[in-house]
Scaffold this active site. Sequence first.
Site, PDB file in Angstrom:
ATOM      1  N   PRO A  98      42.044  42.258  31.013  1.00 20.46           N
ATOM      2  CA  PRO A  98      42.061  41.423  32.226  1.00 20.46           C
ATOM      3  C   PRO A  98      41.047  41.901  33.254  1.00 20.46           C
ATOM      4  O   PRO A  98      40.709  43.092  33.295  1.00 20.46           O
ATOM      5  CB  PRO A  98      43.486  41.609  32.768  1.00 20.46           C
ATOM      6  CG  PRO A  98      43.960  42.902  32.204  1.00 20.46           C
ATOM      7  CD  PRO A  98      43.262  43.076  30.882  1.00 20.46           C
ATOM      8  N   ASP A  99      40.554  40.969  34.085  1.00 25.66           N
ATOM      9  CA  ASP A  99      39.728  41.409  35.211  1.00 25.66           C
ATOM     10  C   ASP A  99      40.663  41.813  36.347  1.00 25.66           C
ATOM     11  O   ASP A  99      41.885  41.949  36.150  1.00 25.66           O
ATOM     12  CB  ASP A  99      38.680  40.352  35.602  1.00 25.66           C
ATOM     13  CG  ASP A  99      39.283  39.103  36.209  1.00 25.66           C
ATOM     14  OD1 ASP A  99      40.514  39.067  36.433  1.00 25.66           O
ATOM     15  OD2 ASP A  99      38.532  38.153  36.475  1.00 25.66           O
ATOM     16  N   PHE A 100      40.128  42.018  37.531  1.00 22.39           N
ATOM     17  CA  PHE A 100      40.955  42.537  38.624  1.00 22.39           C
ATOM     18  C   PHE A 100      41.436  41.455  39.582  1.00 22.39           C
ATOM     19  O   PHE A 100      42.582  41.447  39.992  1.00 22.39           O
ATOM     20  CB  PHE A 100      40.166  43.604  39.410  1.00 22.39           C
ATOM     21  CG  PHE A 100      39.871  44.811  38.578  1.00 22.39           C
ATOM     22  CD1 PHE A 100      40.773  45.855  38.502  1.00 22.39           C
ATOM     23  CD2 PHE A 100      38.708  44.887  37.831  1.00 22.39           C
ATOM     24  CE1 PHE A 100      40.515  46.956  37.700  1.00 22.39           C
ATOM     25  CE2 PHE A 100      38.436  45.988  37.033  1.00 22.39           C
ATOM     26  CZ  PHE A 100      39.343  47.027  36.965  1.00 22.39           C
ATOM     27  N   ARG A 101      40.537  40.526  39.933  1.00 21.29           N
ATOM     28  CA  ARG A 101      40.838  39.647  41.062  1.00 21.29           C
ATOM     29  C   ARG A 101      41.039  38.184  40.718  1.00 21.29           C
ATOM     30  O   ARG A 101      41.262  37.381  41.614  1.00 21.29           O
ATOM     31  CB  ARG A 101      39.727  39.784  42.124  1.00 21.29           C
ATOM     32  CG  ARG A 101      39.695  41.174  42.721  1.00 21.29           C
ATOM     33  CD  ARG A 101      38.585  41.391  43.711  1.00 21.29           C
ATOM     34  NE  ARG A 101      38.617  42.772  44.190  1.00 21.29           N
ATOM     35  CZ  ARG A 101      38.118  43.814  43.536  1.00 21.29           C
ATOM     36  NH1 ARG A 101      37.512  43.640  42.374  1.00 21.29           N
ATOM     37  NH2 ARG A 101      38.208  45.041  44.027  1.00 21.29           N
ATOM     38  N   ASN A 172      32.366  48.435  34.663  1.00 24.77           N
ATOM     39  CA  ASN A 172      33.504  48.484  33.745  1.00 24.77           C
ATOM     40  C   ASN A 172      33.739  49.890  33.197  1.00 24.77           C
ATOM     41  O   ASN A 172      32.802  50.652  32.982  1.00 24.77           O
ATOM     42  CB  ASN A 172      33.287  47.492  32.597  1.00 24.77           C
ATOM     43  CG  ASN A 172      33.204  46.067  33.104  1.00 24.77           C
ATOM     44  OD1 ASN A 172      33.592  45.802  34.246  1.00 24.77           O
ATOM     45  ND2 ASN A 172      32.701  45.154  32.301  1.00 24.77           N
ATOM     46  N   ASP A 174      35.714  50.227  30.440  1.00 29.33           N
ATOM     47  CA  ASP A 174      36.307  49.998  29.118  1.00 29.33           C
ATOM     48  C   ASP A 174      35.452  50.512  27.952  1.00 29.33           C
ATOM     49  O   ASP A 174      35.859  50.404  26.795  1.00 29.33           O
ATOM     50  CB  ASP A 174      36.605  48.494  28.930  1.00 29.33           C
ATOM     51  CG  ASP A 174      35.384  47.604  29.170  1.00 29.33           C
ATOM     52  OD1 ASP A 174      34.254  48.049  28.895  1.00 29.33           O
ATOM     53  OD2 ASP A 174      35.564  46.464  29.634  1.00 29.33           O
ATOM     54  N   HIS A 191      31.115  52.959  37.869  1.00 26.97           N
ATOM     55  CA  HIS A 191      32.470  53.353  38.247  1.00 26.97           C
ATOM     56  C   HIS A 191      33.067  54.330  37.243  1.00 26.97           C
ATOM     57  O   HIS A 191      34.282  54.424  37.103  1.00 26.97           O
ATOM     58  CB  HIS A 191      33.355  52.118  38.410  1.00 26.97           C
ATOM     59  CG  HIS A 191      32.924  51.237  39.554  1.00 26.97           C
ATOM     60  ND1 HIS A 191      33.466  50.008  39.813  1.00 26.97           N
ATOM     61  CD2 HIS A 191      31.995  51.446  40.521  1.00 26.97           C
ATOM     62  CE1 HIS A 191      32.878  49.480  40.884  1.00 26.97           C
ATOM     63  NE2 HIS A 191      31.978  50.326  41.319  1.00 26.97           N
TER      64      HIS A 191
HETATM   65  P1  OAD Z   1      36.728  41.166  39.572  1.00 30.26           P
HETATM   66  O1  OAD Z   1      38.048  40.918  38.930  1.00 30.26           O
HETATM   67  O2  OAD Z   1      36.729  41.438  41.020  1.00 30.26           O
HETATM   68  O3  OAD Z   1      35.767  39.910  39.316  1.00 30.26           O
HETATM   69  C1  OAD Z   1      35.597  39.341  38.049  1.00 30.26           C
HETATM   70  C2  OAD Z   1      34.711  38.099  38.172  1.00 30.26           C
HETATM   71  O4  OAD Z   1      34.427  37.616  36.890  1.00 30.26           O
HETATM   72  C3  OAD Z   1      35.365  36.959  38.953  1.00 30.26           C
HETATM   73  O5  OAD Z   1      34.396  36.320  39.757  1.00 30.26           O
HETATM   74  C4  OAD Z   1      35.846  36.016  37.830  1.00 30.26           C
HETATM   75  O6  OAD Z   1      35.870  34.664  38.221  1.00 30.26           O
HETATM   76  C5  OAD Z   1      34.783  36.239  36.784  1.00 30.26           C
HETATM   77  N1  OAD Z   1      35.220  36.043  35.395  1.00 30.26           N
HETATM   78  C6  OAD Z   1      36.363  36.476  34.790  1.00 30.26           C
HETATM   79  N2  OAD Z   1      36.352  36.173  33.479  1.00 30.26           N
HETATM   80  C7  OAD Z   1      35.170  35.539  33.242  1.00 30.26           C
HETATM   81  C8  OAD Z   1      34.569  34.971  32.073  1.00 30.26           C
HETATM   82  N3  OAD Z   1      35.137  35.028  30.866  1.00 30.26           N
HETATM   83  N4  OAD Z   1      33.359  34.378  32.214  1.00 30.26           N
HETATM   84  C9  OAD Z   1      32.749  34.311  33.430  1.00 30.26           C
HETATM   85  N5  OAD Z   1      33.261  34.838  34.543  1.00 30.26           N
HETATM   86  C10 OAD Z   1      34.466  35.441  34.466  1.00 30.26           C
HETATM   87  O7  OAD Z   1      36.022  42.340  38.743  1.00 30.26           O
HETATM   88  P2  OAD Z   1      34.815  43.274  39.195  1.00 30.26           P
HETATM   89  O8  OAD Z   1      33.822  42.529  39.995  1.00 30.26           O
HETATM   90  O9  OAD Z   1      34.351  43.977  37.982  1.00 30.26           O
HETATM   91  O10 OAD Z   1      37.147  49.287  40.135  1.00 30.26           O
HETATM   92  O11 OAD Z   1      35.558  44.323  40.149  1.00 30.26           O
HETATM   93  C11 OAD Z   1      34.858  45.399  40.694  1.00 30.26           C
HETATM   94  C12 OAD Z   1      35.701  46.652  40.766  1.00 30.26           C
HETATM   95  O12 OAD Z   1      36.912  46.366  41.429  1.00 30.26           O
HETATM   96  C13 OAD Z   1      36.112  47.191  39.426  1.00 30.26           C
HETATM   97  O13 OAD Z   1      35.134  48.031  38.856  1.00 30.26           O
HETATM   98  C14 OAD Z   1      37.394  47.942  39.714  1.00 30.26           C
HETATM   99  C15 OAD Z   1      37.985  47.119  40.828  1.00 30.26           C
HETATM  100  O14 OAD Z   1      38.617  47.864  41.829  1.00 30.26           O
HETATM  101  C16 OAD Z   1      37.565  50.299  39.309  1.00 30.26           C
HETATM  102  O15 OAD Z   1      37.939  50.133  38.190  1.00 30.26           O
HETATM  103  C17 OAD Z   1      37.517  51.661  39.858  1.00 30.26           C
END
Ligand code: OAD
Length: 364
Positions: A98-101, A172, A174, A191
Amino acid sequence: MDKEIKEDRRDKNPDEEKPHISPKSSETEDYSEMERLGRYLAQKLRLIDFSGNDQRDESQRILRELSLDGIVEYIKENTNCKIITMAGAGISTSAGIPDFRSPSSGLYHKLEKYNLPHPQAIFELDFFMKNPEPFFTLARDLMPEGFKPTTCHYFIRLLWEKGLLLRHYTQNIDTLERIAGLPSDKLVEAHGTFHTGRCLKCRAPYTLSWMKEKIMGGIIPKCEECNEGIVKPDIIFFGEMLPERFQVLADRDFVQADLLIIMGSSLVVQPFASLIDRVRTTCPRLLINNEKVGMQDRLSRFLGLRQGLVFDSRNTHGGRDVAWLGDCDAGCQLLADKLGWRDDLQALIQREHESLNSGNRSDN
Ligand code: OAD
């Protein structure tokens, strides 16, 4: 993680008049200072065209078309194109991480069971020192185990194989870039990573396999050298400095990039997000993401605080930013197709996935 924003004024025109405001001594001086400030603001406003009209003729444009096709044409015309890729959690969601936000599916929306003061606390050093358990429980789900790199990861590797990748900057943890076979000298894990770990007390190093055994077994890993400290994976928590490699290479790389491709990030975490402003003003920037991100309001741009991405506009530097909205894998596949690399990408993915299925990992 360093939340300070490193201002980059390299792109600013050195000849541009700056406001110079000295201490007031009389009303007349006050007036002339105001006049000077007025002239400065008027000049700045003239530089920004609010009408939406392109101020350059076609021959001066960096991209002939502000679209994926425009980027493809640009790459094909620049045979030695130096490309920097920047990535976030969105490039790994199709691998099952999963992503974060993202609303509802993002990690930060699923942490109620940990009873945290706020979601990011799980990656905050102060909180971890007091209560490491939530992080290690979550780490069991995040452990790089059994996840396969995505089309997007292999596209980045293909850029390297084609001799076009200057560097890949990832947020990332991962390790999927390593598993995809990207060499470590081409990779900046801004990170940190799960790949290695360290005792927080005596700094003794530990391997992923050692940590994995403990974490998967539900045990908080304790140092076997000093018998006191907790072993924390080398992930950069909020409150920690980013790796020196990030600082050194970012200073060197971004000024020489010919193209920046940003994928799968919300671009909200600093200082990573500000990297987009460190390329030259002639460097096109392509965003491949589910949503538009990285834009700044006009005031921040006007004051020179941050420029951000400016889509669908020929106003700034004749237009150089393109957003391709959709899935990262689909975007990369389309880009590969248009560049004539469809077969190369397919063959690479097939070969690598077969090797992963047979247990021959190619991470470094
Ligand atoms: P976010 O979860 O903040 O953002 C992910 C982005 O990717 C969002 O804009 C989603 O819409 C988009 N997205 C998700 N799945 C997608 C897909 N299959 N295709 C296209 N777009 C997609 O994640 P990050 O920006 O990586 O810190 O977050 C930054 C940091 O915040 C991370 O490194 C983490 C967190 O706190 C640590 O792990 C220490």
